[in-house]
Motif scaffolding. Structure first.
Motif, PDB file in Angstrom:
ATOM      1  N   VAL A 241      32.849 -22.118 -15.932  1.00  0.00           N
ATOM      2  CA  VAL A 241      31.982 -21.019 -16.361  1.00  0.00           C
ATOM      3  C   VAL A 241      32.480 -20.424 -17.678  1.00  0.00           C
ATOM      4  N   LEU A 242      33.804 -20.214 -17.786  1.00  0.00           N
ATOM      5  CA  LEU A 242      34.375 -19.652 -19.007  1.00  0.00           C
ATOM      6  C   LEU A 242      34.113 -20.578 -20.193  1.00  0.00           C
TER       7      LEU A 242
ATOM      8  N   GLY B 189      27.440 -23.375  -6.230  1.00  0.00           N
ATOM      9  CA  GLY B 189      26.462 -22.475  -5.663  1.00  0.00           C
ATOM     10  C   GLY B 189      26.461 -21.149  -6.406  1.00  0.00           C
ATOM     11  N   LYS B 190      25.412 -20.344  -6.194  1.00  0.00           N
ATOM     12  CA  LYS B 190      25.304 -19.069  -6.904  1.00  0.00           C
ATOM     13  C   LYS B 190      26.448 -18.140  -6.530  1.00  0.00           C
TER      14      LYS B 190
ATOM     15  N   ALA C  59      21.847 -22.331 -12.552  1.00  0.00           N
ATOM     16  CA  ALA C  59      20.858 -23.385 -12.771  1.00  0.00           C
ATOM     17  C   ALA C  59      21.325 -24.392 -13.809  1.00  0.00           C
ATOM     18  N   ASN C  60      21.985 -23.908 -14.870  1.00  0.00           N
ATOM     19  CA  ASN C  60      22.413 -24.793 -15.950  1.00  0.00           C
ATOM     20  C   ASN C  60      23.599 -25.671 -15.559  1.00  0.00           C
ATOM     21  N   LEU C  61      24.423 -25.196 -14.630  1.00  0.00           N
ATOM     22  CA  LEU C  61      25.603 -25.959 -14.211  1.00  0.00           C
ATOM     23  C   LEU C  61      25.385 -26.732 -12.921  1.00  0.00           C
TER      24      LEU C  61
ATOM     25  N   ARG D 119      26.255 -17.149 -25.966  1.00  0.00           N
ATOM     26  CA  ARG D 119      25.040 -16.350 -25.858  1.00  0.00           C
ATOM     27  C   ARG D 119      24.984 -15.775 -24.441  1.00  0.00           C
ATOM     28  N   PRO D 120      24.255 -14.685 -24.260  1.00  0.00           N
ATOM     29  CA  PRO D 120      24.237 -14.048 -22.931  1.00  0.00           C
ATOM     30  C   PRO D 120      23.412 -14.830 -21.910  1.00  0.00           C
ATOM     31  N   TYR D 121      23.904 -14.821 -20.663  1.00  0.00           N
ATOM     32  CA  TYR D 121      23.210 -15.468 -19.548  1.00  0.00           C
ATOM     33  C   TYR D 121      23.336 -14.608 -18.304  1.00  0.00           C
ATOM     34  N   SER D 122      22.338 -14.695 -17.433  1.00  0.00           N
ATOM     35  CA  SER D 122      22.448 -14.090 -16.108  1.00  0.00           C
ATOM     36  C   SER D 122      23.156 -15.078 -15.188  1.00  0.00           C
ATOM     37  N   ALA D 123      23.611 -14.587 -14.025  1.00  0.00           N
ATOM     38  CA  ALA D 123      24.263 -15.470 -13.065  1.00  0.00           C
ATOM     39  C   ALA D 123      23.314 -16.571 -12.611  1.00  0.00           C
TER      40      ALA D 123
END
Length: 214
Positions: free
Chosen positions: A13-14, A40-41, A31-33, A22-26
Motif C-alpha cells: 500500500v505504501l 481484502g478491504k 479495487a486497484n490492488l 495522488r489521493p485515493y479512498s480505501a
C-alpha cells in the motif's frame, strides 16, 4: 491476519501511494490492488491506518470519507523553472498523444476498408461474371432490334387509345351498377352481402382488381 501478511499489505500500500502520488479512498486502493495482491478491504484499511499513524502517509477527511496520499515531505522540492519545464513536457506529450491517437484511428479505418475490400482474385472473378452477363444482355438487345415484331409509335398510340376507351367504359358501367344496386338495397330487407349472394354478383374486389388510371 498474520504479522507477515500485515507487513506485506503495509509495504504494498505504501509503495502504491508513493508511486501514484495522488489521493485515493480505501475502496479505490482495494479495487486497484485486488487483482495482483488479493488484499481484502479490511487488510487495506488496517494498513492505511497504521501508515497514517506512523506518518508514512497522510490522510484527510472529506465528509464521511477518508482519503489517503503519499507524504509529500519525502519528495524533494521542485523549483519554478523545473515546474515550467515539466508543464512544457506535459503539453508536448499531450500533443504527441493526440497525434498518435489520430494516427491509430486512421490506420484502423484503412485496415477496416482493406479488410472489407475484395481480393484481386475475387475482383477478377466478378469481372468475368459481369462480362458474361453483359454479353447475354447484348445478344438479347440485338435480337429485339432485329425482330420485325416491334410495334411502331402509331401502333403504340392505338393501344393506349383502346385502353383509355375500355377503362372509361369500365368506370361508367361500374358507376351505373353501383347506383342501381344502391336503389334496390333501399327496399331490400336483407344485407348487401346477402343480396349479392342471392343474385350472384361478383365485384372487382372479389377478384382483387382495380380500375387502372388513365
Amino acid at each position: 491476519m498474520s504479522k507477515a501478511k500485515e507487513a506485506t499489505a503495509s509495504t504494498v500500500v505504501l509503495n502504491y501511494l508513493n508511486v501514484q502520488n495522488r489521493p485515493y479512498s480505501a475502496q479505490d486502493i482495494t479495487a486497484n490492488l485486488q487483482r495482483e495482491h488479493a488484499f481484502g478491504k479490511t487488510a487495506v484499511i488496517k494498513a492505511l491506518e497504521q501508515l497514517a499513524e506512523d506518518g508514512s502517509i497522510k490522510e484527510k477527511l472529506y465528509g464521511k470519507q477518508k482519503v489517503y496520499f503519499a507524504n509529500q515531505e519525502q519528495f524533494s522540492a521542485v523549483s519554478e523553472e523545473q515546474l515550467k519545464i515539466l508543464d512544457e513536457k506535459v503539453i508536448q506529450l499531450s500533443q504527441d498523444l493526440q497525434k498518435n491517437q489520430q494516427a491509430c484511428r486512421d490506420l484502423d479505418t484503412d485496415f477496416r476498408s482493406l479488410s472489407s475490400a475484395m481480393t484481386t482474385k475475387e475482383a477478377e472473378s466478378v469481372a468475368v461474371d459481369l462480362k458474361e452477363e453483359c454479353r447475354i444482355l447484348q445478344e438479347r438487345l440485338d435480337k429485339i432490334h432485329e425482330s420485325s415484331s416491334n410495334i411502331t409509335t402509331v401502333e403504340k398510340e392505338e393501344v393506349y387509345a383502346h385502353q383509355k376507351k375500355y377503362v372509361m367504359a369500365w368506370r361508367k358501367r361500374k358507376r351505373m351498377a353501383t347506383d342501381l344496386i344502391g336503389a334496390i338495397l333501399e327496399g331490400y330487407p336483407k344485407t348487401k352481402k346477402q343480396f349479392f349472394e342471392e343474385v350472384g354478383i361478383e365485384t372487382d374486389e372479389d377478384h382483387k382488381v382495380t380500375v387502372p388510371d388513365i
